[in-house]
Design an enzyme around this catalytic site. Structure first.
Site, PDB file in Angstrom:
ATOM      1  N   ILE A  33      12.824  72.314   7.618  1.00 46.16           N
ATOM      2  CA  ILE A  33      12.263  71.377   6.648  1.00 46.16           C
ATOM      3  C   ILE A  33      11.864  70.051   7.309  1.00 46.16           C
ATOM      4  CG2 ILE A  33      14.387  70.185   5.916  1.00 46.16           C
ATOM      5  CD1 ILE A  33      13.464  70.707   3.009  1.00 46.16           C
ATOM      6  N   HIS A  78      22.834  79.198  12.802  1.00 44.46           N
ATOM      7  CA  HIS A  78      21.372  79.233  12.845  1.00 44.46           C
ATOM      8  C   HIS A  78      20.887  79.036  14.266  1.00 44.46           C
ATOM      9  CE1 HIS A  78      22.747  75.187  11.779  1.00 44.46           C
ATOM     10  NE2 HIS A  78      21.744  74.708  12.501  1.00 44.46           N
TER      11      HIS A  78
END
Ligand code: 5GP
Ligand code: ZN
Length: 115
Positions: free
Chosen positions: A34, A101
């Site tokens: 993002i 991640h």
């Protein structure tokens, strides 16, 4: 409430929070960061919750995530120019989301070592 109920990335897996999904298979998901720090900045995550690399022992899953990063790099056209794959783990590394991640970053020259 379980650990995954309020986990940001588990919520992305459950499609409760929108994300630009780039790739997925049965066990993993990739979506655009993002707040990209490079022209290509994609996160590859396991669909199952692991707080960090310290908590994941599934070699098949971890290997699949690395291969996914490579495939996505090829698809994004940065395989030849180069890219970086990063797993921030824990406080000193600056891990800010407690769901494992893999950062796939590329599209610009990078410095070494990271800050
Ligand atoms: P870390 O700092 O834990 O290694 O990386 C977490 C990453 O998740 C950051 O690069 C951050 O920009 C990204 N991130 C945080 N919240 C969201 C979100 O809601 N959606 C997406 N796509 N990325 C996020
Ligand atoms: Zn999670």
């Amino acid at each position: 409430m379980t650990a995954t109920d309020d986990c940001l990335f588990c919520r992305i897996v459950r499609q409760e929070i929108p994300a630009t999904i780039m790739w997925e298979d049965e066990h993993a998901l990739a979506f655009r960061d993002i707040e990209p720090r490079s022209p290509v900045h994609i996160l590859v995550i396991p669909k199952r919750h692991f707080a960090s690399l310290n908590d994941a022992a599934d070699a098949m899953l971890l290997g699949r995530m690395l291969l996914a990063a490579r495939e996505i790099a090829e698809g994004e056209g940065i395989a030849q120019s180069g890219y970086r794959v990063v797993i921030n783990t824990g406080a000193n590394a600056g891990q800010s989301v407690a769901h494992l991640h893999v950062h796939l970053m590329g599209g610009r020259t990078m410095t070494w070592p990271p800050g």
